[in-house]
Design a protein around this motif. Structure first.
Motif, short mmCIF file in Angstrom:
data_model
loop_
_atom_site.label_atom_id
_atom_site.label_comp_id
_atom_site.label_asym_id
_atom_site.label_seq_id
_atom_site.Cartn_x
_atom_site.Cartn_y
_atom_site.Cartn_z
N PRO A 87 11.71 -0.02 -25.13
CA PRO A 87 13.17 0.19 -25.16
C PRO A 87 13.76 -0.06 -26.56
N ASP A 88 12.94 -0.57 -27.46
CA ASP A 88 13.44 -0.87 -28.81
C ASP A 88 12.58 -0.20 -29.90
N PRO A 89 12.52 1.13 -29.87
CA PRO A 89 11.62 1.83 -30.79
C PRO A 89 11.97 1.63 -32.27
N SER B 245 8.09 10.09 -31.13
CA SER B 245 7.63 11.23 -30.35
C SER B 245 8.47 11.42 -29.09
N GLY B 246 9.47 10.56 -28.87
CA GLY B 246 10.37 10.68 -27.72
C GLY B 246 11.48 9.66 -27.89
N PRO B 247 12.47 9.68 -27.01
CA PRO B 247 13.60 8.75 -27.15
C PRO B 247 13.17 7.29 -27.19
N ASP B 248 12.14 6.96 -26.42
CA ASP B 248 11.67 5.57 -26.39
C ASP B 248 10.18 5.50 -26.71
N GLU B 249 9.69 6.45 -27.51
CA GLU B 249 8.25 6.55 -27.73
C GLU B 249 7.90 6.74 -29.21
N VAL C 243 7.00 -3.83 -24.24
CA VAL C 243 6.19 -2.60 -24.29
C VAL C 243 6.02 -2.09 -22.87
N HIS C 244 6.43 -0.85 -22.63
CA HIS C 244 6.34 -0.28 -21.28
C HIS C 244 5.13 0.61 -21.09
#
Ligand code: ADP
Length: 312
Positions: free
Chosen positions: A228-230, A247-251, A273-274
């Motif tokens: 959630p905190d990239p 590579s994505g909003p949260d990635e 970390v999800h």
């Protein structure tokens, strides 16, 4: 063994194959890769003696194929599965080739059986599916029990089962000690079956490396991490990683740091970390790097062929 030396082919003003040299060794599946129009088919036709080189030469088992009285004993080829007489039966098609090579009828049944067409041998080719025509083409290639096999885009248009069947067959031929050269524009397919790859672009050699070496050329580990905190994690990793991209909003995708190092860094900073996983290294990506490098180093292909990594 196939030896291609300084092979060049001009069609009028178009240089389809340009000073190409490589060898194909027995006991391996060698993928012959390149985008459409790269010169793969033209090269294969010259290897098989179906087209004359403008200069240079191609030898199969030390001999030129053109003019061989019984070529099926030396090399079996699958070129265009549609180039069969549609009114003939599968067995009839094979009998013609067997007769001209002095092979017994028994051999026709053996190869039909090997490719899973024993039951369909009496049916006319016009009623065959594309997969069945591919199988028949392979049966024809096997008739003379050759040591060298050449397949031009054999998985084109096949369904999942057909693709898997061809893959197992190619592997089986290589394990029997035969020389197997198979062209494709599908890197993903070659990653699954080839031991070695010869990559060409615009008729010229781009790379001649093992698949393992080509993948190594991609450099270090590649990891995908979701958090959630990239932004904060990205800054934290940037110092040690070779590259960190969103590579994505949260990635994030991280190159040059292994998954445990990424996880530990996040943990130390209290960043949740999800998801954390290794990104599989693909021949496709290696190929893109290699061909980008080839464009950049145009005219210096000999230095690029030394190792795949040199082009990245
Ligand atoms: P690939 O098999 O990698 O798709 P090809 O060997 O079919 O590539 O084609 C390489 C180049 O040679 C292309 O530019 C193609 O248009 C040209 N070419 C191939 N065959 C002929 C031919 N018979 N006459 C003229 N040009 C050809």
């Amino acid at each position: 063994m196939i030896t291609v030396s300084h092979l060049t082919k001009d069609y009028g003003a178009v240089r389809a194959v340009d000073d190409l040299s490589f060898t194909v060794e027995p006991g391996k599946v060698t993928g012959f890769l390149g985008p459409n129009g790269a010169g793969k088919s033209t090269t294969l036709r010259m290897v098989l003696g179906l087209d004359r080189p403008t200069s240079g030469e191609a030898l199969v088992a030390g001999r030129r194929c053109a003019g061989l009285a019984a070529p099926l004993h030396v090399v079996g080829a699958l070129l265009d599965a549609d180039a069969m007489h549609p009114g003939r039966t599968g067995r009839g098609h094979l009998r013609v080739a067997a007769t001209t090579h002095g092979l017994p009828r028994r051999r026709v049944d053996e190869v039909l059986d090997r490719v899973g067409l024993a039951a369909a041998g009496q049916r006319r080719i016009k009623g065959y599916s594309l997969g069945m025509r591919q199988r028949l083409g392979i049966a024809a290639a096997l008739l003379g029990d050759p040591e060298v096999l050449v397949f031009d885009e054999p998985v084109n248009g096949l369904d999942v089962d057909g693709v898997r069947w061809i893959r197992d067959l190619l592997r089986g031929f290589a394990d029997e000690g035969r020389t197997v050269l198979v062209s494709s524009h599908l890197m993903s397919e070659m990653q699954l079956v080839a031991d070695q790859v010869v990559v060409i672009g615009r008729g010229r050699l781009v790379a001649d490396v093992s698949v393992a070496e080509m993948l190594r050329g991609l450099g270090g580990a590649r990891v995908r991490v979701r958090t959630p905190d990239p932004d904060r994690l990205s800054v934290a990793l940037a110092a040690d990683a070779d590259d960190v991209t969103r590579s994505g909003p949260d990635e994030l995708e991280v190159t040059g740091l292994a998954a445990p190092a990424v996880g530990d860094r996040a943990h130390a900073l209290g960043i949740a970390v999800h998801h954390l996983s290794d990104v599989e290294q693909s021949l496709e990506r290696a190929y893109v790097q290699l061909t980008e490098g080839a464009a950049e180093y145009a005219g210096r292909t000999t230095t690029i062929t030394a190792t795949a990594g040199a082009a990245s």
